[in-house]
Motif scaffolding. Structure first.
Motif, PDB file in Angstrom:
ATOM      1  N   LEU A 127      36.337  30.893  43.068  1.00 55.47           N
ATOM      2  CA  LEU A 127      36.226  32.483  43.116  1.00 55.47           C
ATOM      3  C   LEU A 127      37.619  33.267  43.085  1.00 55.47           C
ATOM      4  CD1 LEU A 127      33.353  32.933  45.587  1.00 55.47           C
ATOM      5  CD2 LEU A 127      33.290  33.437  43.110  1.00 55.47           C
ATOM      6  N   ALA A 128      38.346  32.672  43.916  1.00 51.83           N
ATOM      7  CA  ALA A 128      39.735  33.403  43.713  1.00 51.83           C
ATOM      8  C   ALA A 128      40.591  33.268  42.603  1.00 51.83           C
ATOM      9  CB  ALA A 128      40.788  32.658  44.927  1.00 51.83           C
ATOM     10  N   LEU A 140      45.753  25.215  46.076  1.00 50.54           N
ATOM     11  CA  LEU A 140      45.101  24.605  47.300  1.00 50.54           C
ATOM     12  C   LEU A 140      44.009  23.713  46.780  1.00 50.54           C
ATOM     13  CD1 LEU A 140      44.884  27.807  49.346  1.00 50.54           C
ATOM     14  CD2 LEU A 140      46.269  25.593  49.860  1.00 50.54           C
ATOM     15  N   ILE A 141      43.278  23.885  45.596  1.00 50.74           N
ATOM     16  CA  ILE A 141      42.393  22.949  45.257  1.00 50.74           C
ATOM     17  C   ILE A 141      42.769  21.527  45.130  1.00 50.74           C
ATOM     18  CG2 ILE A 141      40.948  22.445  43.162  1.00 50.74           C
ATOM     19  CD1 ILE A 141      40.597  25.192  42.469  1.00 50.74           C
ATOM     20  N   GLY A 142      44.128  21.284  44.820  1.00 50.71           N
ATOM     21  CA  GLY A 142      44.580  19.890  44.797  1.00 50.71           C
ATOM     22  C   GLY A 142      44.519  19.246  46.166  1.00 50.71           C
ATOM     23  N   LEU A 143      44.442  20.136  47.194  1.00 49.05           N
ATOM     24  CA  LEU A 143      44.673  19.675  48.607  1.00 49.05           C
ATOM     25  C   LEU A 143      43.270  19.577  49.129  1.00 49.05           C
ATOM     26  CD1 LEU A 143      47.789  21.733  49.821  1.00 49.05           C
ATOM     27  CD2 LEU A 143      47.726  19.411  48.907  1.00 49.05           C
ATOM     28  N   LEU A 144      42.328  19.951  48.550  1.00 51.66           N
ATOM     29  CA  LEU A 144      40.803  19.794  49.154  1.00 51.66           C
ATOM     30  C   LEU A 144      40.409  18.326  49.585  1.00 51.66           C
ATOM     31  CD1 LEU A 144      38.861  22.395  47.039  1.00 51.66           C
ATOM     32  CD2 LEU A 144      39.695  22.819  49.305  1.00 51.66           C
ATOM     33  N   PRO A 145      39.615  18.363  50.606  1.00 47.92           N
ATOM     34  CA  PRO A 145      38.912  16.991  51.011  1.00 47.92           C
ATOM     35  C   PRO A 145      37.846  16.852  50.036  1.00 47.92           C
ATOM     36  CG  PRO A 145      38.447  18.737  52.536  1.00 47.92           C
ATOM     37  CD  PRO A 145      39.487  19.301  51.648  1.00 47.92           C
ATOM     38  N   MET A 193      34.274  24.990  50.018  1.00 47.56           N
ATOM     39  CA  MET A 193      36.019  25.333  49.638  1.00 47.56           C
ATOM     40  C   MET A 193      36.359  25.270  48.095  1.00 47.56           C
ATOM     41  SD  MET A 193      37.912  23.521  52.973  1.00 47.56           S
ATOM     42  CE  MET A 193      37.242  21.963  52.654  1.00 47.56           C
ATOM     43  N   LEU A 194      35.556  24.565  47.477  1.00 44.95           N
ATOM     44  CA  LEU A 194      35.859  24.466  46.102  1.00 44.95           C
ATOM     45  C   LEU A 194      35.313  25.745  45.435  1.00 44.95           C
ATOM     46  CD1 LEU A 194      36.724  23.029  43.708  1.00 44.95           C
ATOM     47  CD2 LEU A 194      34.623  22.048  43.405  1.00 44.95           C
ATOM     48  N   ALA A 239      27.952  24.764  37.425  1.00 42.54           N
ATOM     49  CA  ALA A 239      27.686  26.244  38.401  1.00 42.54           C
ATOM     50  C   ALA A 239      28.735  26.677  39.149  1.00 42.54           C
ATOM     51  CB  ALA A 239      26.582  25.756  39.217  1.00 42.54           C
ATOM     52  N   VAL A 240      29.520  25.704  39.739  1.00 42.67           N
ATOM     53  CA  VAL A 240      30.683  26.249  40.325  1.00 42.67           C
ATOM     54  C   VAL A 240      31.670  26.904  39.403  1.00 42.67           C
ATOM     55  CG1 VAL A 240      32.737  25.258  41.829  1.00 42.67           C
ATOM     56  CG2 VAL A 240      30.294  24.627  42.403  1.00 42.67           C
TER      57      VAL A 240
END
Length: 475
Positions: free
Chosen positions: A131-132, A108-113, A125-126, A66-67
């Motif tokens: 979306l970006a 930035l996805i590679g830095l997410l908690p 945040m994902l 879904a994401v």
């Protein structure tokens, strides 16, 4: 049609060298699709384990998909935004902006908690960064297609239009090849689940690596100059204040046709690249039975299939230039329809059948994807071409790609593990595309892309009226 386009004057020199056109259109889409595939692979391997609450595996996978699909919802918005810039400010600066947006979001996805660390903030945040990604891809494809086709030599537009399309298989191979290397370096004792080290930090490497590829892509694209088509539009004072309004008012039929032209392509694309990775790795004895391959084996089989994707993407260009875009796609869409009906016997035929399924599916993907690089831009005049082709391409992503993995998993689960209804779903989407191709009008007129000629102006060169060989006579 309110406007048609005529060919450039004989002997005109392209503003961009052909090697630069090929490289700029190819490398940008390769990077964009690499970023997209990195996410698609992680959506199957990693995100169900790390970004959603522990519990039902199927529910977590559906949430991850879904994401994944949320990006498709952002793609038409990106097409409108970047299309507006591309039709008013030029192709070059718009392509640079789209590439930067995608690259930063992926990094930035590679830095997410993850969920155990940040709770629901992690998937939130994902979603934002996903979306970006979709927003950026919404502006990337049409710009790359225009760079290729607006700078193509006479009679080679469909051939040149395949180069941005070739970024899809190349991006897939790079993304999944990198995941394979990391998985091999961080092996797991359980073939159905990545290792603890992979889940802890290994999955981040492909996302962080994207920043290097983006830097290379920017270097290539900043060397481009604007196409003759855009410069002619500026010189004639035909830039539209609001390209979206012009498209909706004067070219809405082309928007609808272009959207459905792409539908079967998108569904096939994401069934073969995203759903297949879930189905291929699922255990035959699991809650939702699958083929039971380990990750490394199945991805290597997919990469073999994707090689055929690339080969037939290139092959489709000469076919489309020789026989016409619609005629070529009509026959290929019929092939997709038949392919959907054969899923069960092929997947039940053991390793040979599964490998044949992957090769045929990806070969059809190349044949249907390749001509789109020329077909969709040809539906619109130069002053709204970025907007029109981008919206058609990306609205189709909502109808096709956004829901395809989600619907496929739901049908797979409801069918008790049988892929029968997933194949029927693909065939049904092929029927909708086939209808749109049969009622479309590309076969009666190829637009020449170089400059706009308003209705009533004399034509400086004959316009070929499709594969029938008829020509509109010059005055």
């Amino acid at each position: 049609m309110s406007s048609i386009v005529a060919s450039a004057p004989a002997g005109a020199t392209p503003a961009n060298p052909r090697s630069r056109v090929v490289l700029a259109s190819l490398i940008g889409t390769t990077i964009e699709f690499y970023d997209f595939y990195v996410y698609a692979t992680a959506a199957v391997l990693v995100f169900p384990h790390l970004f959603f609450p522990a519990g039902n595996d199927t529910t977590a996978l559906l949430a991850s998909f879904a994401v994944f699909g949320a990006a498709m919802l952002a793609r038409p918005l990106g097409a409108i935004f970047f299309g507006h810039l591309g039709d008013r400010r030029g192709r070059k600066i718009t392509l640079v902006g789209a590439l930067l947006t995608m690259g930063v979001a992926t990094f930035l996805i590679g830095l997410l908690p993850t969920y155990p660390t940040a709770g629901w903030l992690a998937p939130a945040m994902l979603v934002v960064l996903r979306l970006a990604q979709g927003f950026a891809l919404g502006g990337e494809w049409s710009g790359a297609a225009l760079v290729a086709t607006e700078n193509a030599p006479k009679g080679k537009r469909a051939v040149y239009g395949t180069f941005p399309q070739l970024g899809a298989p190349i991006g897939f191979i790079i993304a999944n090849g990198l995941f394979l290397v990391i998985a091999a370096a961080l092996p797991s004792d359980d073939p159905s689940r990545p290792s603890l080290a992979f889940l802890a930090w290994g999955w981040r490497i492909p996302f962080l690596f994207s920043i290097i590829m983006v830097a290379i892509g920017l270097w290539v694209r900043l060397s481009l100059v604007e196409s003759a088509a855009f410069e002619n539009t500026v010189r004639k004072g035909q830039i539209r204040k609001l390209p979206l309004g012009s498209v909706l008012k004067s070219h809405w039929k082309q928007l609808i046709l272009g959207t459905f032209y792409m539908l079967a392509t998108y569904v096939l694309f994401y069934l073969m690249t995203t759903f297949s990775l879930s189905y291929g790795r699922a255990s035959p004895a699991g809650a939702v039975p699958g083929l039971g391959y380990d990750y490394t084996t199945f991805v290597l089989m997919m990469i073999i299939g994707v090689v055929f994707f690339g080969i037939f993407t290139l092959v489709s260009g000469p076919w489309a230039d020789r026989w016409g875009r619609r005629r070529t796609l009509i026959w290929i869409t019929l092939g997709i329809f038949v392919f959907g009906l054969l899923w069960v016997p092929m997947l039940a035929a053991g390793n040979v059948g599964v490998m044949a399924w992957l090769i045929i599916g990806f070969a059809l993907m190349g044949m249907t994807f390749g001509p789109m690089g020329a077909l969709l831009p040809e539906l619109f005049p130069a002053n709204v071409r970025y907007t029109g082709s981008g919206i058609s391409y990306n609205v189709s992503s909502i109808l096709g790609a956004a829901v395809a993995p989600f619907i496929a998993v739901a049908l797979w689960s409801a069918g008790g593990g049988s892929p029968f209804w997933v194949g029927i779903y693909l065939s049904a989407m092929a029927v909708l595309t086939l209808i749109s191709l049969l009622i479309g009008n590309e076969g009666r007129r190829y637009q020449q892309l170089k400059s706009i000629v308003t209705e009533g102006e004399p034509l400086t060169a004959p316009i070929r009226l499709g594969y029938s060989g008829l020509r509109y006579p010059a005055p």
